[in-house]
Motif scaffolding. Structure first.
Motif, mmCIF file in Angstrom:
data_model
loop_
_atom_site.group_PDB
_atom_site.id
_atom_site.type_symbol
_atom_site.label_atom_id
_atom_site.label_comp_id
_atom_site.label_asym_id
_atom_site.label_seq_id
_atom_site.Cartn_x
_atom_site.Cartn_y
_atom_site.Cartn_z
ATOM 1 N N ALA A 195 1.054 -0.963 -0.159
ATOM 2 C CA ALA A 195 -0.053 -0.075 -0.169
ATOM 3 C C ALA A 195 1.072 1.073 0.214
ATOM 4 C CB ALA A 195 -0.761 -0.395 1.260
ATOM 5 N N PRO A 196 1.831 0.952 0.681
ATOM 6 C CA PRO A 196 3.226 2.862 0.612
ATOM 7 C C PRO A 196 3.067 3.280 -0.686
ATOM 8 C CG PRO A 196 3.181 1.659 2.539
ATOM 9 C CD PRO A 196 2.337 0.017 1.876
ATOM 10 N N ASP A 197 3.538 2.406 -1.144
ATOM 11 C CA ASP A 197 4.037 2.248 -3.127
ATOM 12 C C ASP A 197 3.030 2.482 -3.733
ATOM 13 O OD1 ASP A 197 7.374 2.425 -2.116
ATOM 14 O OD2 ASP A 197 6.928 0.138 -1.937
ATOM 15 N N LEU A 198 2.048 2.211 -3.674
ATOM 16 C CA LEU A 198 0.474 1.858 -4.796
ATOM 17 C C LEU A 198 0.606 3.973 -4.376
ATOM 18 C CD1 LEU A 198 -0.200 -1.403 -4.521
ATOM 19 C CD2 LEU A 198 0.223 -0.293 -6.441
ATOM 20 N N ILE A 199 0.149 3.708 -3.093
ATOM 21 C CA ILE A 199 -0.554 5.277 -2.954
ATOM 22 C C ILE A 199 0.330 6.297 -3.440
ATOM 23 C CG2 ILE A 199 -1.879 6.509 -0.860
ATOM 24 C CD1 ILE A 199 -3.127 3.583 0.290
ATOM 25 N N ALA A 200 1.940 5.953 -3.112
ATOM 26 C CA ALA A 200 2.294 7.415 -3.332
ATOM 27 C C ALA A 200 2.987 7.582 -4.650
ATOM 28 C CB ALA A 200 3.927 6.585 -2.422
ATOM 29 N N SER A 201 2.521 6.025 -5.082
ATOM 30 C CA SER A 201 2.462 6.791 -6.413
ATOM 31 C C SER A 201 1.492 6.833 -7.454
ATOM 32 C CB SER A 201 2.807 5.537 -7.373
ATOM 33 O OG SER A 201 4.312 4.029 -7.931
ATOM 34 N N LEU A 202 0.754 6.790 -6.797
ATOM 35 C CA LEU A 202 -0.998 7.682 -7.171
ATOM 36 C C LEU A 202 -0.689 9.018 -6.558
ATOM 37 C CD1 LEU A 202 -4.497 7.437 -7.771
ATOM 38 C CD2 LEU A 202 -4.327 6.754 -5.717
ATOM 39 N N ASN A 203 -0.715 9.173 -5.833
ATOM 40 C CA ASN A 203 -0.334 10.771 -5.455
ATOM 41 C C ASN A 203 0.145 11.280 -6.247
ATOM 42 O OD1 ASN A 203 -2.414 10.743 -3.922
ATOM 43 N ND2 ASN A 203 -1.316 9.991 -1.947
ATOM 44 N N ARG A 204 0.670 10.728 -6.617
ATOM 45 C CA ARG A 204 2.464 11.367 -7.299
ATOM 46 C C ARG A 204 1.469 11.350 -9.072
ATOM 47 N NH1 ARG A 204 8.430 11.212 -7.740
ATOM 48 N NH2 ARG A 204 9.162 12.132 -9.289
ATOM 49 N N ALA A 205 0.933 11.147 -9.521
ATOM 50 C CA ALA A 205 0.180 10.814 -10.855
ATOM 51 C C ALA A 205 -0.810 11.369 -10.961
ATOM 52 C CB ALA A 205 -0.882 9.645 -11.191
ATOM 53 N N LEU A 206 -1.589 11.446 -9.741
ATOM 54 C CA LEU A 206 -2.640 12.819 -9.129
ATOM 55 C C LEU A 206 -2.428 14.331 -9.609
ATOM 56 C CD1 LEU A 206 -4.939 11.031 -6.580
ATOM 57 C CD2 LEU A 206 -5.675 11.293 -8.693
ATOM 58 N N ALA A 207 -0.775 14.571 -8.437
ATOM 59 C CA ALA A 207 -0.289 15.502 -8.788
ATOM 60 C C ALA A 207 0.264 16.304 -10.017
ATOM 61 C CB ALA A 207 1.207 16.013 -7.504
ATOM 62 N N ALA A 208 0.453 14.961 -10.449
ATOM 63 C CA ALA A 208 1.111 15.315 -12.390
ATOM 64 C C ALA A 208 0.196 15.847 -13.002
ATOM 65 C CB ALA A 208 1.556 13.985 -12.922
ATOM 66 N N HIS A 209 -1.226 15.395 -13.066
ATOM 67 C CA HIS A 209 -2.513 15.693 -13.680
ATOM 68 C C HIS A 209 -3.537 17.096 -13.423
ATOM 69 C CE1 HIS A 209 -1.739 12.769 -16.486
ATOM 70 N NE2 HIS A 209 -1.526 11.834 -15.562
ATOM 71 N N GLY A 210 -2.830 17.793 -12.044
ATOM 72 C CA GLY A 210 -3.356 18.662 -10.965
ATOM 73 C C GLY A 210 -4.264 18.813 -10.655
ATOM 74 N N LEU A 211 -4.214 17.482 -9.585
ATOM 75 C CA LEU A 211 -5.482 16.698 -8.560
ATOM 76 C C LEU A 211 -4.794 16.937 -7.542
ATOM 77 C CD1 LEU A 211 -6.364 14.570 -11.286
ATOM 78 C CD2 LEU A 211 -7.950 16.289 -10.651
ATOM 79 N N ALA A 212 -6.003 16.589 -7.196
ATOM 80 C CA ALA A 212 -5.555 16.847 -5.402
ATOM 81 C C ALA A 212 -5.015 15.420 -4.708
ATOM 82 C CB ALA A 212 -6.878 17.231 -4.228
ATOM 83 N N ALA A 213 -4.514 14.998 -3.543
ATOM 84 C CA ALA A 213 -4.212 13.792 -3.140
ATOM 85 C C ALA A 213 -5.089 12.907 -2.584
ATOM 86 C CB ALA A 213 -2.342 14.717 -2.449
ATOM 87 N N VAL A 214 -4.887 11.792 -2.343
ATOM 88 C CA VAL A 214 -5.986 11.456 -1.824
ATOM 89 C C VAL A 214 -5.271 11.068 0.020
ATOM 90 C CG1 VAL A 214 -7.639 10.725 -3.716
ATOM 91 C CG2 VAL A 214 -5.558 9.310 -3.238
ATOM 92 N N ALA A 215 -6.199 10.132 0.344
ATOM 93 C CA ALA A 215 -6.171 9.827 2.255
ATOM 94 C C ALA A 215 -5.864 8.583 1.572
ATOM 95 C CB ALA A 215 -6.620 10.198 2.877
ATOM 96 N N PRO A 216 -4.034 8.129 2.002
ATOM 97 C CA PRO A 216 -4.294 6.240 2.388
ATOM 98 C C PRO A 216 -5.859 5.082 3.214
ATOM 99 C CG PRO A 216 -2.848 8.003 2.964
ATOM 100 C CD PRO A 216 -3.181 8.895 3.181
#
Length: 226
Positions: free
Chosen positions: A22-43
């Motif tokens: 989970a820590p790696d997958l969620i970190a990668s998801l939040n990195r992708a959301l930020a790259a597309h101008g979207l807010a991070a999500v809570a783990p």
């Protein structure tokens, strides 16, 4: 459980059962959301959806009604980042490393059957130094069908040189238990994994519910006391 059941191989789902990715997958998801101008999500909001794949994680983050092309772009960014950071924060669940040692000390085989794609499974297993220890590694694209179809389970048996009736499969999602049952294996539901809100693992038909990895050797030991 029949008294003549002979256990030869313990099979694990990967994410949410064998290791905490989970820590790696969620970190990668939040990195992708930020790259597309979207807010991070809570783990804690996304963790329960990990067992259903990156697409499910993205949909839960941005909403199912979001433009499919944007969802696809976020998913690609997420997976590319994840592949390059496959095991930065991933660890065994507490007690799992010792559980594997106990399984091996008993002369039992063990392996992995996951819906995770081979491009992620193989480098993750290598990073955790598990490749040579596992009797089989079956990814979501190893066979034509993925779980809950029994084909991946049967491929695991072929690789490990065991019969399905001599295996137990441990997973944290309903499709894991269905896959094991479809292949005529014993099944254990991992309650410590990535359960979704509303999941009712007690209704999945597993042979037992496992609250922690430490309970797996206890379940195995119970087989010899019948």
């Amino acid at each position: 459980m029949p008294t003549d059941f002979k256990l030869s191989c313990v099979l694990f789902d990967l994410d949410g059962t064998l290791v905490d990715t989970a820590p790696d997958l969620i970190a990668s998801l939040n990195r992708a959301l930020a790259a597309h101008g979207l807010a991070a999500v809570a783990p804690e909001a996304i963790r329960p959806f990990i067992s259903y794949g990156g697409g499910a994680m993205v949909r839960e983050s941005v909403g199912a009604d979001t433009d499919p092309e944007l969802q696809a772009a976020i998913l690609k960014t997420m997976l590319d980042h994840y592949q390059s950071n496959i095991a930065e924060y991933t660890v065994f669940f507490s007690g799992m490393a010792e559980t594997l040692r106990i399984i091996e000390a008993r002369g039992l085989k063990w392996g992995v059957v996951t819906n995770k794609r081979k491009r992620f499974t193989d480098p993750l297993m290598a990073a955790l130094k598990l490749t040579a220890r596992a009797a089989c590694i079956v990814s979501g694209d190893t066979t034509a069908n993925s779980k809950p179809h029994p084909e991946p389970m049967l491929e695991a048996c072929r690789q490990a040189g065991v019969r399905p009736q001599e295996c137990v499969y441990i997973g944290d999602a309903i499709h894991d238990i269905a896959a094991g049952k479809n292949a005529r294996m014993k099944t254990l539901a991992a309650l410590y994994g990535y359960l979704k809100p509303g999941d009712t693992p007690e209704t999945w038909g597993a042979d037992a519910l496992i609250a922690s990895p430490e309970q797996i050797p206890t379940w195995i030991e119970s087989l010899t006391c019948r």
